[in-house]
Design a protein around this motif. Structure first.
Motif, PDB file in Angstrom:
ATOM      1  N   LEU A 195      -6.672  -0.296   4.772  1.00 53.79           N
ATOM      2  CA  LEU A 195      -5.902  -1.788   4.788  1.00 53.79           C
ATOM      3  C   LEU A 195      -6.289  -2.511   5.799  1.00 53.79           C
ATOM      4  O   LEU A 195      -6.434  -3.783   5.486  1.00 53.79           O
ATOM      5  N   HIS A 199      -8.215  -4.093   2.101  1.00 51.70           N
ATOM      6  CA  HIS A 199      -7.871  -3.641   0.606  1.00 51.70           C
ATOM      7  C   HIS A 199      -6.534  -3.523   0.699  1.00 51.70           C
ATOM      8  O   HIS A 199      -5.781  -2.788   1.470  1.00 51.70           O
ATOM      9  N   LYS A 200      -5.740  -4.090  -0.544  1.00 50.25           N
ATOM     10  CA  LYS A 200      -4.594  -4.070  -0.579  1.00 50.25           C
ATOM     11  C   LYS A 200      -4.243  -3.470  -2.121  1.00 50.25           C
ATOM     12  O   LYS A 200      -3.152  -3.022  -2.254  1.00 50.25           O
ATOM     13  N   ARG A 201      -5.055  -3.270  -2.832  1.00 51.57           N
ATOM     14  CA  ARG A 201      -5.127  -2.580  -3.984  1.00 51.57           C
ATOM     15  C   ARG A 201      -5.619  -1.141  -4.132  1.00 51.57           C
ATOM     16  O   ARG A 201      -6.739  -1.202  -4.170  1.00 51.57           O
ATOM     17  N   LEU A 225       1.413   1.879   3.777  1.00 51.97           N
ATOM     18  CA  LEU A 225       1.556   0.555   2.831  1.00 51.97           C
ATOM     19  C   LEU A 225       2.848  -0.219   3.387  1.00 51.97           C
ATOM     20  O   LEU A 225       2.800  -1.343   3.329  1.00 51.97           O
ATOM     21  N   HIS A 228       2.161  -1.625   6.585  1.00 51.19           N
ATOM     22  CA  HIS A 228       1.442  -3.002   6.712  1.00 51.19           C
ATOM     23  C   HIS A 228       1.992  -4.049   5.773  1.00 51.19           C
ATOM     24  O   HIS A 228       1.171  -4.991   5.566  1.00 51.19           O
ATOM     25  N   ARG A 229       3.163  -3.864   5.199  1.00 52.19           N
ATOM     26  CA  ARG A 229       4.121  -4.740   4.272  1.00 52.19           C
ATOM     27  C   ARG A 229       3.167  -5.076   2.897  1.00 52.19           C
ATOM     28  O   ARG A 229       3.203  -6.205   2.624  1.00 52.19           O
ATOM     29  N   VAL A 230       2.608  -4.160   2.441  1.00 53.90           N
ATOM     30  CA  VAL A 230       1.841  -4.306   1.176  1.00 53.90           C
ATOM     31  C   VAL A 230       2.874  -3.702   0.430  1.00 53.90           C
ATOM     32  O   VAL A 230       3.109  -2.619   0.437  1.00 53.90           O
ATOM     33  N   HIS A 232       4.346  -1.615  -2.654  1.00 52.97           N
ATOM     34  CA  HIS A 232       3.953  -0.257  -3.049  1.00 52.97           C
ATOM     35  C   HIS A 232       3.885  -0.404  -4.755  1.00 52.97           C
ATOM     36  O   HIS A 232       5.004  -1.027  -5.347  1.00 52.97           O
ATOM     37  N   GLU A 356     -10.275 -10.297  -4.339  1.00 54.17           N
ATOM     38  CA  GLU A 356      -9.595  -9.545  -5.056  1.00 54.17           C
ATOM     39  C   GLU A 356     -10.267  -9.050  -6.376  1.00 54.17           C
ATOM     40  O   GLU A 356     -10.978  -9.703  -6.758  1.00 54.17           O
TER      41      GLU A 356
END
Length: 360
Positions: A195, A199-201, A225, A228-230, A232, A356
């Protein structure tokens, strides 16, 4: 007299304890007590017996000792497989510490079958092993826990100890020693590493519901996740069957076959899965880390060979600690819980994410 005595029928036979007693000029009982270490004999008597043992090349009969109630001190380790690097390294730690403590090390395998594991523990209780060390995954269901807790109590009554190595406790009232490593913390750290690289995905390969180790690792992944407020996305979690290299290859190949790539990084549930996933990516012309970042867990072969960033697990220290605690525990019924740390080993399988994936 040579070890292979020649009786009247002309066929040689190995020397017996009676031969040793006759050769040393002492009684059979004296030889037995000296060889078992339970006889405070005079140095001269002991010297005569040990000289007779050498000259006759006498080998004590373990079965006969067992019938007489004299058993070698031993510890046992029960693993899924001795081929897996994870289990092999923990077993090496157990063997090393057992040797230092003057114990015989017994190794049993289960093939991942809970019933076979329970049967093995029952057998080892009958063999009076001083410690029975269970390593790795276990089914996370109440029926298994209840039966294993019963064996833990039975072992304690018999003066032995059950050690759960790399497993969570069975319950507060269960007399077992627990030696864990920080699965959840390690997974949190390695996910945070991805993260932090943008990387978020992040595709997670190795979800396995009902088993403690993968469940702990996916818990750390999800916690990172959230921290880091990503968001899920359950669609980024892929189920594993056997958690090995072939399974990693299968999971990645099926994912790539399903449509456009929707991830920029992969968290493999262990290094073997990572190796299989890397092979499938390379078949499709995708570079690690140029196109896809990849991390694993365990820091065992093949991690260094493929330059994989991963979580280091202190495998051999787990085994050594399990034996040491089991043998140092003065009261078999006492529960102890030790958590060993994990940390990231940074190699060259992660690159910053600058855009992305194509499908987004």
């Amino acid at each position: 007299m040579p070890r292979w005595a020649m009786p009247e029928d002309g066929r040689p036979r190995p020397s017996t304890i009676r031969d040793v007693a006759r050769h040393a000029g002492v009684s059979v009982a004296t030889v037995s007590r000296i060889l078992s270490g339970s006889y405070p004999s005079a140095p001269a008597t002991r010297g005569k017996v040990m000289r007779a043992v050498r000259e006759l090349d006498y080998v004590a009969n373990a079965h006969a000792r067992g019938l007489a109630g004299v058993r070698p001190k031993s510890v046992a380790i029960v693993v899924t497989s001795v081929v897996s690097p994870h289990y092999a390294h923990v077993a090496q730690g157990v063997q090393d510490q057992a040797a230092r403590e003057g114990r015989l090390c017994i190794v049993g395998t289960t093939g991942g079958d809970p019933e076979r594991e329970l049967a093995t523990v029952r057998l080892l209780r009958e063999e009076h092993a001083e410690a029975v060390i269970l390593v790795g995954n276990m089914p996370a269901d109440d029926a298994y826990r209840e039966r294993m807790a019963g064996y833990a109590r039975a072992l304690a009554v018999a003066g032995s100890r059950l050690v759960l190595c790399g497993r969570p406790p069975l319950g507060d009232d269960v007399p077992a020693i627990v030696v864990e490593y920080d699965n959840t913390g390690g997974a949190y750290a390695i996910t945070s590493h991805l993260l932090s690289a943008g990387h978020k995905r992040i595709l997670f390969l190795g979800r396995r519901t009902g088993y403690t180790t993968p469940e702990s690792r996916i818990a750390g992944y999800r916690a990172a996740l959230a921290a880091h407020r990503v968001p899920h996305d359950p669609g980024l979690e892929v189920d594993s069957v056997v958690m090995d290299r072939r399974d990693g290859y299968r999971m990645m190949r099926e994912r790539l076959d399903a449509g456009p790539r929707d991830f920029t990084a992969v968290f493999a549930g262990n290094d073997l899965i990572a190796a299989g996933a890397r092979a499938a990516l390379r078949e499709r012309g995708l570079r690690v880390p140029g196109d896809v970042s990849l991390v694993g867990f365990d820091d065992l072969p093949p991690a260094a060979d493929i330059d994989l960033t991963t979580v280091h697990v202190p495998h051999e220290e787990l085994g050594r600690t399990a034996v040491r605690l089991a043998l140092e525990s003065e009261t078999p019924g006492t529960a102890q819980h030790v958590m060993l740390g994990t940390h990231i080993i940074v190699r060259d399988s992660v690159r910053p994410n600058l855009e992305e994936p194509p499908s987004l």
